[in-house]
Scaffold this active site. Structure first.
Site, short mmCIF file in Angstrom:
data_model
loop_
_atom_site.label_atom_id
_atom_site.label_comp_id
_atom_site.label_asym_id
_atom_site.label_seq_id
_atom_site.Cartn_x
_atom_site.Cartn_y
_atom_site.Cartn_z
N SER A 74 0.83 -1.20 0.00
CA SER A 74 0.00 0.00 0.00
C SER A 74 0.87 1.26 0.00
O SER A 74 1.65 1.46 -0.92
CB SER A 74 -0.98 -0.04 1.18
N ASP A 102 -9.22 -5.29 -5.30
CA ASP A 102 -8.81 -4.25 -4.35
C ASP A 102 -9.61 -2.98 -4.62
O ASP A 102 -9.44 -2.33 -5.66
CB ASP A 102 -7.31 -3.98 -4.52
N HIS A 138 -7.58 -5.80 -0.57
CA HIS A 138 -6.33 -5.14 -0.18
C HIS A 138 -5.60 -6.00 0.86
O HIS A 138 -5.59 -5.71 2.05
CB HIS A 138 -6.69 -3.76 0.40
#
Length: 650
Positions: free
Chosen positions: A198, A304, A335
């Site tokens: 991320s 995601d 995610h």
């Protein structure tokens, strides 16, 4: 396979004895021939643990002093004594104190001297005994670093780049945050690999896009490639807040008290209109893909909805255009880190990747398939190249059907129109559930049942010509697989995994950092409609994707929506659907008005990347196929509500 255990604190003493004995007789070089795998021959319990503060050369907080960022280091003690230098694996993060890393939200812990005791995740436990150093960098404005968080901007990227420069002898570092005792990285050869999920992976992308020397490889997991595309989709807001909220959420209390000016610039530079500004240009790494020297091992979940998959698709395509060495894993999850959905294979693959790129071992990983793709929960396939070389765009056209809003999708140009009214209470899950029924909030178009599998691989585009009744309008286009399947439940809060109570251990451990983590398994759901690619836009950006304008009611506008990258097989017996609608509940914000839109089907097309191209579509939609069921309501995952507005808060 790792040993499963609930209590693993006993391991440090045994590990110390074993690794000391091994180190006495072994070196990372194989006894016969060139090495192919680094082995755990160094003591983790006796590793050097230290902290340095690297000078970034910036003064983000305006205190008249150059900002220093904290870099916590865990490295094997023995190589330095042997006169050997080691490569570095680095994770630069804003989350080491505020929010945590990994499935268990681990934060750094320190001893009385300020040296790291627990480094989040398994990287140090596993790789330090194998002859790597691990460096965890606090981004500027977070944890023990100076400066301010500027959310993917110059300060964020320089935080990590400066550390790469220091590892390669080009920057200064000090033994304390304010002191004057310089520290040199004499223990490393400078070869650095960056990894992170991320925001952390986003920093890896951004640093690679500077072309910094010494950065050999990056492993961005669920990472952003352009911050505009994290917050907006062609002018349509994806979240109800901007980067200023994110900065405030991760900054240390000290930074928050000094960084009001940076916060103000984030507000002013990211208007909620969705217009492109200089702030977004500075945070667009795709445009600098030509500077990338590092190889890239990219990992992303195809479902995601936090860091949406346009981010990996455009980055992958740009890297390919510049001939960058690449590898990719695509899962069915949201995610989620691959450590939590394919743990054993992930650690093994990552180990081989770093051995190849940082140690130079000829272990064959560069000659293995480029892509691993999850087709069903825990069922993976591979491709030599991704997308496959036979992939070409096929043009599909919607047409009216027997009843309003329920049309067909094929190769023949349609005629007539379809009309729908934006309903912000309805989501893509609702639309797919009623694909075979007339509803006022969407227009759906479906193929006949397929006679053979049809694979889409890459990014689609949908061009829509629509006439609104109001001065503002948002559009959504989604592709749907209609048919029964068991998939990872990406709309569940855990986004496709279930966390168990037992632990598995990866590498060596100490009492303060065991290297043991909660096991996981796939969380699945039986569905008969799967949305697998999405695109959104503000119709007001029809003339320019970088600036929206008010619409004139009753005027037709043509816009092309970029659908997110994916890789999906629609099986024989299923149908492929295209849905065009307004606000996608909880995935984009609604417009300021409630428009009704009339779609001109003669000027509306979908261009989808099919393996085998248009010929594959022709073959799949001809011949004999089983009759598809058409229930009044189809089952899908829950509506994707409450999408996280922080890229991996832990």
């Amino acid at each position: 396979m790792p040993k499963r255990t609930r209590f693993a604190i006993w391991r440090p003493l045994a590990t110390t004895v074993i690794t000391a004995l091994m180190a006495a007789f072994l070196t990372p070089a194989a006894a016969h021939g060139a090495p192919r795998e680094s082995r755990p021959v160094y003591s983790y319990a006796h590793a050097v643990r230290e902290a340095v503060w690297v000078d970034t050369g910036l003064d983000g907080d305006g205190d008249g002093k150059s900002d220093r960022v904290a870099a916590d280091i865990v490295r094997p003690r023995e190589p330095a004594a042997q006169g050997r230098k080691v490569p570095v694996i680095m994770d630069a993060s804003p989350y080491y104190s505020c929010c945590g890393r990994g499935n268990e939200s681990q934060v750094k812990t320190y001893d009385a001297q300020g040296d790291v005791v627990r480094m989040p995740l398994f990287y140090d436990n596993y790789f330090v005994p194998r002859g790597y150093a691990f460096v965890g960098v606090d981004l500027a404005g977070t944890n023990r670093s100076d400066g301010c968080v500027d959310v993917g901007g110059r300060s964020d990227i320089q935080s990590a780049k400066a550390v790469v420069d220091w590892l390669n002898g080009r920057a200064e570092a000090y033994s304390t945050r304010t002191g004057g005792t310089a520290v040199r990285a004499t223990w490393t050869n400078g070869a650095t690999g960056m990894i992170g999920k991320s925001w952390d992976g986003t920093i890896a992308n951004g640093v690679a896009a500077t072309g910094v020397a010494g950065l050999r490889t990056i492993v961005p997991i669920s990472a952003i490639s352009s911050w505009y595309d994290y917050y907006f989709a062609q002018g349509a807001p994806l979240y109800d807040s901007g980067p200023d909220w994110l900065s405030d959420a991760v900054e240390s209390p000290d930074a928050r008290s000094r960084c009001a000016a940076v916060q103000r610039r984030l507000v002013d530079g990211a208007p909620r209109t969705g217009d492109w500004t200089g702030l977004w240009s500075a945070r667009d790494y795709v445009k600098d893909a030509g500077k990338v020297r590092a190889s890239v091992f990219l990992v992303h979940g195809t479902q995601d909805l936090n860091v949406r998959t346009k981010n990996f698709g455009q980055w992958w395509d740009a890297l390919a255009a510049h001939g960058v060495e690449r590898k990719i894993w695509l899962s069915q999850t949201g995610h989620v880190d691959p450590f939590d959905y394919r743990r054993t294979q992930w650690v093994d693959t990552l180990h081989r990747w770093f051995d190849h790129t940082l140690l130079g071992y000829d272990n064959g990983i560069d000659r293995q398939p480029m892509a691993d793709i999850e087709r069903a929960p825990d069922h993976w396939t591979t491709d030599a190249v991704w997308p496959p070389r036979s992939t070409t765009a096929a043009t599909l056209r919607p047409a009216t059907g027997a009843v309003p809003g329920v049309g067909t999708l094929g190769r023949t140009a349609g005629r007539g129109t379809e009309t729908f009214t934006d309903d912000p209470r309805r989501s893509e899950t609702d639309w797919a559930a009623t694909i075979d029924t007339t509803t006022p909030d969407k227009a759906g178009f479906v193929t006949r049942p397929l006679s053979r599998d049809l694979r889409l691989s890459g990014s689609s585009k949908v061009t829509v010509t629509a006439t609104p009744t109001t001065s503002t309008a948002h559009l959504t286009a989604v592709l749907v697989d209609l048919g029964p399947a068991t998939i990872r439940d990406y709309a569940d809060p855990a986004e496709g995994i279930t966390t168990l109570t037992d632990r598995t251990c990866w590498g060596a451990g100490t009492a303060g950092d065991t290297g043991c983590f909660l096991s996981t398994q796939a969380r699945t759901k039986a569905v008969d409609a799967t949305v697998f690619s999405r695109g959104w836009a503000d119709l007001g950006t029809y003339a320019s994707g970088r600036k929206g304008v008010p619409l004139t009611p009753g005027t037709d506008y043509t816009i092309t929506l970029d659908l997110a990258a994916t890789d999906h097989v629609v099986p024989a017996g299923h149908r492929l659907a295209l849905i065009v609608a307004g606000t996608d509940k909880d995935l984009i914000d609604p417009p300021s008005t409630t428009p009704t839109l009339t779609v001109d089907l003669s000027r509306t097309v979908a261009r989808v990347p099919l393996v085998g191209g248009a010929g594959a579509f022709a073959r799949a939609t001809s011949g004999t196929a089983a009759t598809a069921s058409t229930p009044a309501t189809r089952t899908g995952v829950a509506a994707p509500g409450g999408v996280q507005r922080m890229p991996d808060a832990g």
